[in-house]
Design an enzyme around this catalytic site. Sequence first.
Site, PDB file in Angstrom:
ATOM      1  N   THR A 288      19.687  22.834  69.734  1.00 37.18           N
ATOM      2  CA  THR A 288      18.693  23.697  69.082  1.00 37.18           C
ATOM      3  C   THR A 288      18.205  24.647  70.158  1.00 37.18           C
ATOM      4  O   THR A 288      18.404  24.391  71.334  1.00 37.18           O
ATOM      5  CB  THR A 288      17.512  22.834  68.563  1.00 37.18           C
ATOM      6  OG1 THR A 288      17.921  22.119  67.406  1.00 37.18           O
ATOM      7  CG2 THR A 288      16.293  23.639  68.183  1.00 37.18           C
TER       8      THR A 288
ATOM      9  N   THR B  69      13.516  19.411  69.943  1.00 36.70           N
ATOM     10  CA  THR B  69      14.965  19.273  69.778  1.00 36.70           C
ATOM     11  C   THR B  69      15.333  17.801  69.779  1.00 36.70           C
ATOM     12  O   THR B  69      14.819  17.031  70.592  1.00 36.70           O
ATOM     13  CB  THR B  69      15.744  20.024  70.878  1.00 36.70           C
ATOM     14  OG1 THR B  69      17.127  19.625  70.808  1.00 36.70           O
ATOM     15  CG2 THR B  69      15.221  19.747  72.275  1.00 36.70           C
ATOM     16  N   GLY B  70      16.235  17.439  68.886  1.00 40.13           N
ATOM     17  CA  GLY B  70      16.660  16.047  68.746  1.00 40.13           C
ATOM     18  C   GLY B  70      16.874  15.775  67.271  1.00 40.13           C
ATOM     19  O   GLY B  70      16.643  16.672  66.443  1.00 40.13           O
TER      20      GLY B  70
ATOM     21  N   ARG C 248      21.972  19.977  54.177  1.00 40.16           N
ATOM     22  CA  ARG C 248      21.036  19.161  54.978  1.00 40.16           C
ATOM     23  C   ARG C 248      20.092  20.083  55.745  1.00 40.16           C
ATOM     24  O   ARG C 248      20.509  21.062  56.362  1.00 40.16           O
ATOM     25  CB  ARG C 248      21.822  18.285  55.951  1.00 40.16           C
ATOM     26  CG  ARG C 248      20.963  17.447  56.902  1.00 40.16           C
ATOM     27  CD  ARG C 248      20.718  18.159  58.219  1.00 40.16           C
ATOM     28  NE  ARG C 248      19.983  17.325  59.166  1.00 40.16           N
ATOM     29  CZ  ARG C 248      19.526  17.765  60.331  1.00 40.16           C
ATOM     30  NH1 ARG C 248      19.741  19.019  60.692  1.00 40.16           N
ATOM     31  NH2 ARG C 248      18.854  16.983  61.126  1.00 40.16           N
ATOM     32  N   VAL C 249      18.816  19.804  55.712  1.00 41.20           N
ATOM     33  CA  VAL C 249      17.831  20.601  56.447  1.00 41.20           C
ATOM     34  C   VAL C 249      17.139  19.683  57.447  1.00 41.20           C
ATOM     35  O   VAL C 249      16.744  18.562  57.099  1.00 41.20           O
ATOM     36  CB  VAL C 249      16.808  21.219  55.472  1.00 41.20           C
ATOM     37  CG1 VAL C 249      15.681  21.899  56.229  1.00 41.20           C
ATOM     38  CG2 VAL C 249      17.508  22.218  54.545  1.00 41.20           C
ATOM     39  N   GLY C 250      17.010  20.152  58.679  1.00 45.50           N
ATOM     40  CA  GLY C 250      16.400  19.332  59.728  1.00 45.50           C
ATOM     41  C   GLY C 250      14.927  19.647  59.927  1.00 45.50           C
ATOM     42  O   GLY C 250      14.248  20.157  59.035  1.00 45.50           O
ATOM     43  N   ASP C 251      14.447  19.330  61.114  1.00 50.37           N
ATOM     44  CA  ASP C 251      13.026  19.502  61.433  1.00 50.37           C
ATOM     45  C   ASP C 251      12.676  20.923  61.858  1.00 50.37           C
ATOM     46  O   ASP C 251      11.508  21.321  61.783  1.00 50.37           O
ATOM     47  CB  ASP C 251      12.636  18.564  62.580  1.00 50.37           C
ATOM     48  CG  ASP C 251      13.455  18.858  63.838  1.00 50.37           C
ATOM     49  OD1 ASP C 251      14.702  18.993  63.718  1.00 50.37           O
ATOM     50  OD2 ASP C 251      12.869  18.970  64.924  1.00 50.37           O
TER      51      ASP C 251
ATOM     52  N   GLY D 147      16.646  15.625  63.777  1.00 54.62           N
ATOM     53  CA  GLY D 147      15.538  16.163  62.996  1.00 54.62           C
ATOM     54  C   GLY D 147      14.905  15.190  62.017  1.00 54.62           C
ATOM     55  O   GLY D 147      13.709  15.276  61.741  1.00 54.62           O
TER      56      GLY D 147
HETATM   57  N1  ASP Z   1      16.549  19.197  65.598  1.00 56.63           N
HETATM   58  C1  ASP Z   1      17.835  19.699  65.193  1.00 56.63           C
HETATM   59  C2  ASP Z   1      18.121  19.251  63.785  1.00 56.63           C
HETATM   60  O1  ASP Z   1      17.960  18.086  63.483  1.00 56.63           O
HETATM   61  C3  ASP Z   1      18.950  19.268  66.069  1.00 56.63           C
HETATM   62  C4  ASP Z   1      18.684  19.245  67.543  1.00 56.63           C
HETATM   63  O2  ASP Z   1      17.708  19.744  68.035  1.00 56.63           O
HETATM   64  O3  ASP Z   1      19.500  18.726  68.280  1.00 56.63           O
HETATM   65  O4  ASP Z   1      18.528  20.052  63.007  1.00 56.63           O
END
Ligand code: ASP
Length: 316
Positions: free
Chosen positions: A176, A227-228, A204-207, A230
């Site tokens: 991200t 980041t990580g 799919r929708v993340g954070d 979501g």
């Molecule tokens: N946070 C992002 C998501 O889940 C992915 C990431 O930051 O690695 O879409």
Amino acid sequence: MTPLAIGIHGGCGTLAPELLSDKEWAETRAHLGDSLRAAWKILSAGGSALDAVEAAVVVMEDSPHFNAGYGAALTESSEHEHDASIMNGETLAAGAVCATRRIRNPIRAARAVMEKSDSVLLAGSAADDFAARMGLERVENSYFTTERRVKALASLKARKARGTIALASEAEKHGTVGAVALDGRGNLAAATSTGGFNNKPVGRVGDSPIIGAGTYARNGVCAVSGTGQGEIFIRRVAAYDVAARMHYARQTLDEATAAVIETLGSHKIGAGMAAVDAGGRVVVPFNTLGMARGWIGADGIVHVATHRDVHRLSAA
Ligand code: ASP
């Protein structure tokens, strides 16, 4: 005038050092430096934190080295769907888009949603159409594809078939980009943009486009971009949790971000963030092998890093 500050991250899914050439790592660091300088130019000319975080994110969206915009992750259908959001800490105004497929710079679309619509979050083709009506550049979905992501998708599909998906590295999966800033009027802002993770389900929708989960900014407290994985950031309301710990529990930025990274890590996920407080302190904590990151604080020196070593580039 308050001190100026900018902090950025390019995702906590950084590859192991041996997987890219020295030239590619140098280019990654150079692009982090370009992102910081784009923001600093705005801040040091008296511009807003909001303009600064947008400019920083646009540079990383246009770079193939990060999972956002050009070079973003591929879905299970070998296409790209982007999520992005931006928040103004002065007014708590926010804008976001999710699952966009055609807008070259999703963060610009998020800003347009914030400033030119009555919505906070627009999804899919409606978000693409809205952004195009606002005059933002449209590209073919294939514009975003790079060889690195095609290989990562193939490797994850092979792992899935073999049943070894749990062994995939953070870098194979996701990434991200994000930026946080404090401007000379004491205003905070945060912005985040992502392609999500490789082989993610369509839709799919993340954070990253969820205010409070992947992005949050509130004057007098902090601005945060995460980041990580979501799903866990959403369930933990991670970015807002940093602000809440600071506001209600009177934790410092360092204490609050460390506690939230630890909580996220308890779900056995890689996690990282860039965050700045109202005094201009920037932190970029993460619990993975590396995280592309950088910052410029009161000394005006450009700091960038991908793994443990921090490089000082020439002053902004
Ligand atoms: N946070 C992002 C998501 O889940 C992915 C990431 O930051 O690695 O879409």
